[in-house]
Design an enzyme around this catalytic site. Structure first.
Site, PDB file in Angstrom:
ATOM      1  N   PRO A   1       0.788  -1.244   0.000  1.00 18.92           N
ATOM      2  CA  PRO A   1       0.000   0.000   0.000  1.00 18.92           C
ATOM      3  C   PRO A   1       0.818   1.292   0.000  1.00 18.92           C
ATOM      4  O   PRO A   1       0.260   2.360  -0.225  1.00 18.92           O
ATOM      5  CB  PRO A   1      -0.809  -0.070   1.311  1.00 18.92           C
ATOM      6  N   GLU A   2       2.122   1.222   0.234  1.00 21.81           N
ATOM      7  CA  GLU A   2       2.903   2.460   0.329  1.00 21.81           C
ATOM      8  C   GLU A   2       3.010   3.173  -1.017  1.00 21.81           C
ATOM      9  O   GLU A   2       3.155   2.545  -2.050  1.00 21.81           O
ATOM     10  CB  GLU A   2       4.306   2.169   0.872  1.00 21.81           C
TER      11      GLU A   2
ATOM     12  N   LEU B   1      -1.973  20.150  -3.074  1.00 17.42           N
ATOM     13  CA  LEU B   1      -3.231  19.959  -2.355  1.00 17.42           C
ATOM     14  C   LEU B   1      -3.587  18.471  -2.390  1.00 17.42           C
ATOM     15  O   LEU B   1      -4.129  17.979  -3.370  1.00 17.42           O
ATOM     16  CB  LEU B   1      -4.319  20.807  -3.032  1.00 17.42           C
TER      17      LEU B   1
HETATM   18 MG   LIG Z   1       1.249   7.598   0.978  1.00 20.17          MG
END
Ligand SMILES: [Mg+2]
Ligand SMILES: Nc1nc2c(ncn2[C@@H]2O[C@H](COP(=O)(O)OP(=O)(O)O)[C@@H](O)[C@H]2O)c(=O)[nH]1
Length: 449
Positions: free
Chosen positions: A73-74, A313
């Site tokens: 997931p990184e 953002l």
């Molecule tokens: Mg991240």
């Protein structure tokens, strides 16, 4: 200038697109060539892992290969941070023998969601300058490793994990131990007894041995074990993010960080965009770059930056958790307008991962927004990773920058600006949540040369 003309869905000027596309194509096609040039340029000590060596030569030199991977997931920018930790470990290992760092191909990242483009097995050379990386520590692409090491086998895979029991007595100590796997292994044995796993999408790659290793501490605590207890030529650390920096923001950290120069075609694209839409050139803005990172040593405050506000953002998962340090779109635009007025800037460049709905809203309430929005053809060449780098490059050259709280995407922009020599006041800024009380601003990490 109403730069929203250049948004996706609107047509960019044909000429610009044409030149940019041919530029990228040209650059990509010379990437292969430049790999050869790279080999001619690097110093002898850093030739270690280059494919000019046949497997026999590599073996004769007692080369050892360190590979690594990261928890799936990184995102891209945390992965860049883990590279710094691994480079540091390899430097430690190299005090005793000839280790080379194998660059884990990019792909299958959660945030890379553009449909219909092929985004696995991407070599580092598409995003970073290999010559520059090699000026810091010997690195090779994964495919070179396969060619050199005589087959798609990784002899020892060590899956890093925390200690099942956590910290004992609430005391932090650095330690490493071979332990049973705490979580289910993401590797399984095939009929021949080899381990199969993700291996960056290289299906033919096999692990000969897979074991788990509990580790707590900085990356180089693994060095004695790799050096003395393991004899395999190729060792892969999986979940490499488990170990920490040897010395965060120290000289070695910054040497590696400074060597992570973006690929030239991406920098050129960013520069063209700045010139075309943001009235920004290196000469005017005092951000002239040196291809050789070891020669860049800019005084803080020497860079002026282009006449625009740079904004990162971060949305998506950062707002799903309703974190209190992330603003609403309205809150962000209010801050943007304040800053433009205060800093006397009439242009604003926004890098964001906002979804379509939020983007529409953003354009409605901030019609003067400028964004880098590639056509589908550009995207296919640059990929999501390349587009994000161009966004970062443009933010890094703004006269004033504001980012998002604890986003590693923003942190990497801070570092880029630090390298370019911006006054820290123009860099270490972040949005505050709409009702955040203590809005602590990011830390200034000074380069140690
Ligand atoms: Mg991240
Ligand atoms: N092009 C682009 N992509 C972004 C932007 N912000 C976030 N992303 C994508 O979302 C990912 C965020 O993950 P990561 O790099 O780990 O940064 P973090 O999660 O903000 O700390 C990035 O790698 C990009 O793929 C942006 O401003 N522009």
């Amino acid at each position: 200038m109403a730069d929203h003309r250049f948004s996706r869905g609107f047509k960019s000027p044909v000429l610009w697109l044409f030149s940019v596309q041919s530029l990228i194509k040209l650059c990509l096609s010379i990437l292969a060539l430049s790999a050869v040039v790279v080999e001619c340029q690097i110093e002898d000590t850093f030739r270690a892992g280059n494919s000019v060596f046949s497997p026999a030569v590599a073996a004769a030199r007692d080369l050892r290969y360190l590979l690594y991977d990261i928890n799936p997931p990184e995102g891209f920018n945390l992965r860049r941070d883990v590279y710094i930790r691994m480079a540091s470990l390899v430097k430690t290992l190299r005090r005793h023998s000839d280790w080379v760092l194998v660059l884990p191909p990019w792909g299958r990242l959660y945030h890379w969601q553009s449909p219909d483009i092929h985004q696995i097995r991407i070599p580092w050379g598409e995003f970073f300058s290999l010559t520059s990386l090699q000026g810091n520590v010997p690195v090779i692409e994964y495919e070179e490793f396969i060619a050199e090491s005589g087959g798609p086998f990784i002899e020892q895979v060590l899956v890093l994990q925390n200690y099942a029991e956590g910290w004992t007595d609430g005391k932090w100590e650095e330690k490493v131990d071979q332990r049973p796997c705490v979580e289910r292994l993401l590797y399984s044995k095939d009929k021949q007894g080899y381990y199969r796993g993700w291996f960056w999408g290289y299906e033919e790659t096999r692990g000969v041995n897979v074991t788990c290793l509990s580790a707590q501490g900085h990356a180089s605590i693994l060095a004695p074990l790799l050096q003395n207890n393991i004899t395999s030529t190729s060792v892969m650390l999986d979940k490499a993010e488990t170990v920490l920096h040897d010395h965060y923001a120290g000289k070695d950290y910054w040497d590696t960080r400074r060597s992570m120069v973006f690929s030239k075609h991406l920098r050129l694209l960013g520069d063209e965009f700045r010139a075309k839409y943001l009235n920004s050139t290196d000469e005017q803005d005092q951000t002239v770059y040196n291809e050789d990172w070891t020669r860049i040593k800019n005084k803080l405050g020497s860079a002026r930056g282009g006449p625009y506000l740079g904004v990162h953002l971060r949305r998506k998962d950062f707002i799903w958790g309703h974190r209190e340090d992330v603003p609403s779109l309205k809150g962000a635009v209010k801050k943007i307008r304040d800053l433009m007025k205060k800093k006397k800037l009439d242009r604003v460049f926004v890098a964001t991962d906002a979804d379509e709905e939020e983007l529409e809203e953003l354009k409605r309430i901030l019609p003067e927004i400028t964004r880098f929005e590639p056509t589908w053809e550009d995207l296919e060449l640059l990929k999501d990773g390349g587009v994000a780098i161009v966004d970062q490059w443009i933010c890094a050259h703004a006269r004033y920058f504001i980012g998002t709280s604890v986003s590693t995407f923003s942190f990497r922009i801070h570092e880029e600006r630090e390298i370019l020599g911006f006054d820290p006041k123009t860099t270490y800024n972040r949005f505050c949540g709409d009702s955040e009380k203590e809005c602590e601003q990011p830390t200034h990490w000074k380069i140690v040369y």
